[in-house]
Design an enzyme around this catalytic site. Structure first.
Site, mmCIF file in Angstrom:
data_model
loop_
_atom_site.group_PDB
_atom_site.id
_atom_site.type_symbol
_atom_site.label_atom_id
_atom_site.label_comp_id
_atom_site.label_asym_id
_atom_site.label_seq_id
_atom_site.Cartn_x
_atom_site.Cartn_y
_atom_site.Cartn_z
ATOM 1 N N SER A 41 0.827 -1.215 0.000
ATOM 2 C CA SER A 41 0.000 0.000 0.000
ATOM 3 C C SER A 41 0.859 1.262 0.000
ATOM 4 C CB SER A 41 -0.899 0.036 1.227
ATOM 5 O OG SER A 41 -1.612 -1.162 1.358
HETATM 6 N N1 SAH Z 1 0.314 -5.177 4.261
HETATM 7 C C1 SAH Z 1 0.905 -5.627 3.035
HETATM 8 C C2 SAH Z 1 0.014 -5.369 1.860
HETATM 9 C C3 SAH Z 1 -0.273 -6.634 1.144
HETATM 10 S S1 SAH Z 1 -1.544 -6.599 -0.082
HETATM 11 C C4 SAH Z 1 2.295 -5.048 2.842
HETATM 12 O O1 SAH Z 1 2.740 -4.216 3.649
HETATM 13 O O2 SAH Z 1 2.968 -5.461 1.886
HETATM 14 C C5 SAH Z 1 -2.780 -7.594 0.686
HETATM 15 C C6 SAH Z 1 -2.444 -9.024 0.956
HETATM 16 O O3 SAH Z 1 -3.601 -9.643 1.505
HETATM 17 C C7 SAH Z 1 -2.063 -9.854 -0.262
HETATM 18 O O4 SAH Z 1 -0.770 -10.362 -0.087
HETATM 19 C C8 SAH Z 1 -3.106 -10.972 -0.286
HETATM 20 O O5 SAH Z 1 -2.596 -12.223 -0.693
HETATM 21 C C9 SAH Z 1 -3.542 -11.004 1.167
HETATM 22 N N2 SAH Z 1 -4.837 -11.634 1.453
HETATM 23 C C10 SAH Z 1 -5.997 -11.548 0.754
HETATM 24 N N3 SAH Z 1 -6.950 -12.296 1.349
HETATM 25 C C11 SAH Z 1 -6.382 -12.857 2.463
HETATM 26 C C12 SAH Z 1 -6.844 -13.748 3.475
HETATM 27 N N4 SAH Z 1 -8.087 -14.221 3.493
HETATM 28 N N5 SAH Z 1 -5.985 -14.119 4.442
HETATM 29 C C13 SAH Z 1 -4.704 -13.662 4.458
HETATM 30 N N6 SAH Z 1 -4.202 -12.838 3.519
HETATM 31 C C14 SAH Z 1 -5.038 -12.432 2.518
#
Ligand code: SAH
Length: 257
Positions: free
Chosen positions: A98
Site C-alpha cells: 500500500s
Molecule cells: N500489508 C501488506 C500489503 C499486502 S496486499 C504489505 O505491507 O505489503 C494484501 C495481501 O492480503 C495480499 O498479499 C493478499 O494475498 C492477502 N490476502 C488476501 N486475502 C487474504 C486472506 N483471506 N488471508 C490472508 N491474507 C489475505
C-alpha cells in the site's frame, strides 16, 4: 531464498563512478560530500514523513514508525528508487504494497481505538494484520504495538515476508500462513485488527476476536460497488461501526494458495 538488492539509492556519485570505471564526469569545483546509503535513505524517508504530516497524519507514534522503517528493503530492486514515493508498488503474485499515506492513515485510525483514547504515548497491545504481503506494514505496526500477528494466504508472499523481516530481527512479529478470513484465535483477544485486503463485509470472526476497547480498520465493499474504509469499535456498550473514505485495496479471498 534471499535476493541480492542494490543499496539505496541506486545512483553513482562521481567518486564511486571513477572507482568502478564509470563514465560520469568528475566535478572538481565542488567539495566531495560523503553520504552512506543509509544516510541517503534516512533523508529521503524524513521527507516522506514531512509529506505525511502535510497530508494530515498527526499522530507522533505513526510519524516516528514511518520514519523508522526502511521501506526500500521491502520492494524489488527495480523499484527501489520509488520506495518513498506516495504510490502503491507491485510485490509479486498480483499483490501490492500500500501507499505510505494509506498505511499511515490506517495505523493512525487503529491507534484511535477506544482503549487508547487520551493516551497519546501508549502502544497498542496485540494486533492482528490480515494480508502480510511483503511484511512492510507488519514492521511498521511493530513500532506501535507490543505484539503483531500477521497472516498471509499466499505461501510465496509469506515466504517473501519472512526473508524481508529477517534483517530486522523482530521478536514481536509473528508471521502466519493461513486464511485470515477466520482471524487467528490463538492470539485473541486483539487490541487492534487491520486488513490490507478488502472483502464484502468484515468477517464475524474478527469482531469475535477483538478485545473490548479494541478497533478494527478494514477496507470493505461499499453500497456503490467500490470500497471504503470501515472502522469497528468494541466497547462495553456494544459494537460501533463507521464508514470513512473510499479506498482501493486488493480483494480479500478465502482459502490458501
Ligand atoms: N500489508 C501488506 C500489503 C499486502 S496486499 C504489505 O505491507 O505489503 C494484501 C495481501 O492480503 C495480499 O498479499 C493478499 O494475498 C492477502 N490476502 C488476501 N486475502 C487474504 C486472506 N483471506 N488471508 C490472508 N491474507 C489475505
Amino acid at each position: 531464498m534471499a535476493t541480492q538488492r542494490p543499496s539505496f539509492p541506486v545512483r553513482l556519485t562521481p567518486t564511486a563512478a571513477a572507482a568502478t570505471g564509470g563514465r560520469l564526469p568528475a566535478a572538481p569545483s565542488r567539495p566531495t560530500v560523503v553520504t552512506t546509503p543509509s544516510m541517503a535513505s534516512d533523508a529521503i524517508r524524513a521527507r516522506m514523513v514531512q509529506r505525511l504530516a502535510a497530508q494530515g497524519i498527526a499522530d507522533a507514534r505513526v510519524l516516528r514508525a514511518m520514519g523508522a522503517v526502511e521501506r526500500h528493503r521491502f520492494v524489488d530492486s527495480a523499484l527501489v528508487n520509488q520506495a518513498y514515493e506516495d504510490t502503491s508498488l507491485p510485490i509479486g503474485l498480483g499483490q501490492t504494497i500500500s501507499k505510505p499515506n494509506v498505511v499511515a492513515r490506517m495505523i493512525e485510525l487503529l491507534l484511535g481505538a477506544p482503549a487508547l483514547v487520551g493516551k497519546p504515548n501508549d502502544k497498542l497491545g496485540r494486533v492482528l494484520e490480515i494480508g502480510t504481503g511483503c511484511g512492510y506494514q507488519a514492521t511498521v505496526l511493530s513500532h506501535v504495538a507490543s505484539e503483531v500477528y500477521s497472516i498471509e494466504r499466499l505461501r510465496g508472499l509469506h515466504e517473501k515476508a519472512r526473508t524481508n523481516l529477517r534483517h530486522f530481527r523482530l521478536a514481536t512479529v509473528h508471521l502466519l500462513f493461513g486464511d485470515g478470513m477466520v482471524g487467528y484465535a490463538k492470539g485473541a483477544p486483539y487490541a487492534g485488527i487491520i486488513a490490507a485486503a478488502g472483502g464484502e463485509a468484515v468477517p464475524e470472526a474478527w469482531i469475535a476476536q477483538l478485545a473490548v476497547g479494541g478497533r478494527i480498520v478494514a477496507p470493505t465493499q461499499s453500497a456503490g460497488g467500490g470500497q471504503a474504509l470501515v472502522v469497528i469499535d468494541k466497547t462495553a456498550r456494544g459494537i460501533e461501526r463507521r464508514v470513512l473514505e473510499a479506498v482501493n485495496f486488493v480483494p480479500l479471498k478465502s482459502g490458501i494458495a
